[in-house]
Design a protein around this motif. Sequence first.
Motif, PDB file in Angstrom:
ATOM      1  N   LEU A   1       0.937  -1.327   0.005  1.00  0.00           N
ATOM      2  CA  LEU A   1      -0.120   0.132   0.036  1.00  0.00           C
ATOM      3  C   LEU A   1       0.985   1.218   0.075  1.00  0.00           C
ATOM      4  CD1 LEU A   1      -2.519  -0.921   2.615  1.00  0.00           C
ATOM      5  CD2 LEU A   1      -2.850  -1.310   0.263  1.00  0.00           C
ATOM      6  N   LEU A   2       2.066   1.099   0.522  1.00  0.00           N
ATOM      7  CA  LEU A   2       3.139   2.283   0.699  1.00  0.00           C
ATOM      8  C   LEU A   2       4.105   2.232  -0.135  1.00  0.00           C
ATOM      9  CD1 LEU A   2       2.682   2.383   4.487  1.00  0.00           C
ATOM     10  CD2 LEU A   2       1.184   3.845   2.934  1.00  0.00           C
ATOM     11  N   VAL A   3       4.473   1.043  -0.782  1.00  0.00           N
ATOM     12  CA  VAL A   3       5.632   1.007  -1.556  1.00  0.00           C
ATOM     13  C   VAL A   3       5.515   1.157  -2.994  1.00  0.00           C
ATOM     14  CG1 VAL A   3       7.985  -0.327  -1.662  1.00  0.00           C
ATOM     15  CG2 VAL A   3       6.897   0.020   0.812  1.00  0.00           C
ATOM     16  N   LYS A   4       6.349   2.020  -3.760  1.00  0.00           N
ATOM     17  CA  LYS A   4       6.192   2.027  -5.061  1.00  0.00           C
ATOM     18  C   LYS A   4       7.287   2.547  -5.718  1.00  0.00           C
ATOM     19  CE  LYS A   4       3.857   6.469  -3.968  1.00  0.00           C
ATOM     20  NZ  LYS A   4       2.659   7.073  -4.205  1.00  0.00           N
ATOM     21  N   PRO A   5       7.545   2.320  -7.143  1.00  0.00           N
ATOM     22  CA  PRO A   5       8.712   2.644  -8.041  1.00  0.00           C
ATOM     23  C   PRO A   5       9.519   3.925  -7.340  1.00  0.00           C
ATOM     24  CG  PRO A   5       7.133   1.823  -9.374  1.00  0.00           C
ATOM     25  CD  PRO A   5       6.396   2.030  -8.247  1.00  0.00           C
ATOM     26  N   THR A   6       8.539   5.090  -7.147  1.00  0.00           N
ATOM     27  CA  THR A   6       9.287   6.201  -6.368  1.00  0.00           C
ATOM     28  C   THR A   6       9.703   6.271  -4.997  1.00  0.00           C
ATOM     29  OG1 THR A   6       7.157   7.128  -5.887  1.00  0.00           O
ATOM     30  CG2 THR A   6       7.787   7.632  -8.068  1.00  0.00           C
ATOM     31  N   THR A   7       9.565   5.169  -4.363  1.00  0.00           N
ATOM     32  CA  THR A   7      10.146   4.800  -2.925  1.00  0.00           C
ATOM     33  C   THR A   7      11.590   4.812  -2.806  1.00  0.00           C
ATOM     34  OG1 THR A   7       7.988   4.062  -2.466  1.00  0.00           O
ATOM     35  CG2 THR A   7       9.521   3.697  -0.903  1.00  0.00           C
ATOM     36  N   LEU A   8      12.084   5.344  -1.879  1.00  0.00           N
ATOM     37  CA  LEU A   8      13.551   4.820  -1.343  1.00  0.00           C
ATOM     38  C   LEU A   8      13.231   4.189  -0.005  1.00  0.00           C
ATOM     39  CD1 LEU A   8      15.662   7.894  -1.324  1.00  0.00           C
ATOM     40  CD2 LEU A   8      15.919   6.071  -2.417  1.00  0.00           C
ATOM     41  N   PHE A   9      13.607   2.838  -0.161  1.00  0.00           N
ATOM     42  CA  PHE A   9      13.212   1.601   0.829  1.00  0.00           C
ATOM     43  C   PHE A   9      14.325   1.270   1.670  1.00  0.00           C
ATOM     44  CE2 PHE A   9      12.171  -2.234   2.898  1.00  0.00           C
ATOM     45  CZ  PHE A   9      10.926  -2.156   3.173  1.00  0.00           C
ATOM     46  N   PHE A  10      14.322   1.558   2.813  1.00  0.00           N
ATOM     47  CA  PHE A  10      15.518   1.194   3.825  1.00  0.00           C
ATOM     48  C   PHE A  10      15.265  -0.093   4.695  1.00  0.00           C
ATOM     49  CE2 PHE A  10      16.342   5.503   2.632  1.00  0.00           C
ATOM     50  CZ  PHE A  10      17.561   5.587   2.418  1.00  0.00           C
ATOM     51  N   ASP A  11      15.864  -1.232   4.436  1.00  0.00           N
ATOM     52  CA  ASP A  11      15.529  -2.422   5.337  1.00  0.00           C
ATOM     53  C   ASP A  11      16.515  -2.758   6.158  1.00  0.00           C
ATOM     54  OD1 ASP A  11      14.662  -4.953   6.283  1.00  0.00           O
ATOM     55  OD2 ASP A  11      14.878  -5.886   4.234  1.00  0.00           O
ATOM     56  N   VAL A  12      16.366  -2.230   7.362  1.00  0.00           N
ATOM     57  CA  VAL A  12      17.410  -2.506   8.471  1.00  0.00           C
ATOM     58  C   VAL A  12      17.158  -3.732   9.330  1.00  0.00           C
ATOM     59  CG1 VAL A  12      18.670  -1.340  10.439  1.00  0.00           C
ATOM     60  CG2 VAL A  12      17.555   0.117   8.493  1.00  0.00           C
ATOM     61  N   GLY A  13      17.902  -4.740   9.096  1.00  0.00           N
ATOM     62  CA  GLY A  13      17.575  -6.050   9.673  1.00  0.00           C
ATOM     63  C   GLY A  13      17.275  -6.852   8.408  1.00  0.00           C
ATOM     64  N   THR A  14      17.866  -7.085   7.416  1.00  0.00           N
ATOM     65  CA  THR A  14      17.423  -7.517   6.227  1.00  0.00           C
ATOM     66  C   THR A  14      17.099  -9.265   6.386  1.00  0.00           C
ATOM     67  OG1 THR A  14      18.328  -6.088   4.905  1.00  0.00           O
ATOM     68  CG2 THR A  14      18.091  -8.248   3.935  1.00  0.00           C
ATOM     69  N   TRP A  15      17.979  -9.875   7.417  1.00  0.00           N
ATOM     70  CA  TRP A  15      17.988 -11.381   7.402  1.00  0.00           C
ATOM     71  C   TRP A  15      18.045 -11.952   6.149  1.00  0.00           C
ATOM     72  CZ3 TRP A  15      13.422 -15.179   7.888  1.00  0.00           C
ATOM     73  CH2 TRP A  15      13.924 -16.421   8.454  1.00  0.00           C
ATOM     74  N   MET A  16      17.372 -13.026   5.789  1.00  0.00           N
ATOM     75  CA  MET A  16      17.688 -13.529   4.406  1.00  0.00           C
ATOM     76  C   MET A  16      17.085 -12.789   3.179  1.00  0.00           C
ATOM     77  SD  MET A  16      17.596 -17.659   5.300  1.00  0.00           S
ATOM     78  CE  MET A  16      15.927 -17.727   5.721  1.00  0.00           C
ATOM     79  N   GLY A  17      16.444 -11.595   3.471  1.00  0.00           N
ATOM     80  CA  GLY A  17      15.918 -10.879   2.509  1.00  0.00           C
ATOM     81  C   GLY A  17      14.436 -10.895   1.962  1.00  0.00           C
ATOM     82  N   PRO A  18      13.613 -11.502   2.894  1.00  0.00           N
ATOM     83  CA  PRO A  18      12.216 -11.280   2.282  1.00  0.00           C
ATOM     84  C   PRO A  18      11.411  -9.907   1.932  1.00  0.00           C
ATOM     85  CG  PRO A  18      12.129 -12.003   4.538  1.00  0.00           C
ATOM     86  CD  PRO A  18      13.729 -12.100   4.027  1.00  0.00           C
TER      87      PRO A  18
END
Length: 234
Positions: free
Chosen positions: A3-20
């Motif tokens: 609902l909130l993530v789209k191609p214009t989003t900068l996404f920071f995944d802090v604690g990625t683990w195996m990447g899901p």
Amino acid sequence: MKLLVKPTTLFFDVGTWMGPTALYAAALGAETYAFEPDPVAYRRFIRNLSLNPSLRPLIHAHNAACGIESGTIMLYADALGNSETSILDTRNHALDDAAKLIQIEADVLNLNELIQNCYVRSREVFIKIDIEGAEFALVPRMAETFRSLNRAVINISTHPFNIKTADLSEQRSRRIEAKESILDAYSGLYWFVWENGRLFSVEEHVVRTKALAHPDEPDVFTVATYDLHSSPAN
């Protein structure tokens, strides 16, 4: 998240683990910065990324933790790669002082600087933080940076049960103080809850009351610098 993530989003995944989460964000078109200090989990993430070559151009992978200052830090784990690696010594000191934890040294990157260097005002920012107790040290100290972002959302998973002391009364107090540090730092912003895959606005005091009434239980705090919607998100 879709609902909130789209191609214009900068996404920071802090604690990625195996990447899901990082892989999903990239699949939604977001430029994604992924951080995982556990070397075993990181190798598994890179392997999963190799199985999704179309997403590789969108993902910036870092075998590192995030903090307020760059450097190194000690991490503890019962077993590497199990998603529970933490900067906290997670032994129950009241019961098992003799328990042995694996200890490793990890690089730390300055998250405030990373966000500021990547940020473009015309883009949305989504920050996901799931770091097994380290959120209590990191999240309050990045509040100023977060507040400066025009359109940003932060999703914080808390792990108060990883704060352990021999004295149970002190342990409870420290867990309450840890939750309050996040609640206070993001006070006055827009708070939301997820229910059945939909996003609802919620009064800040409702979140605070529930979180502090159950200091031992984990929470998921979703906070934004702007009003995502006053009604359920579509």
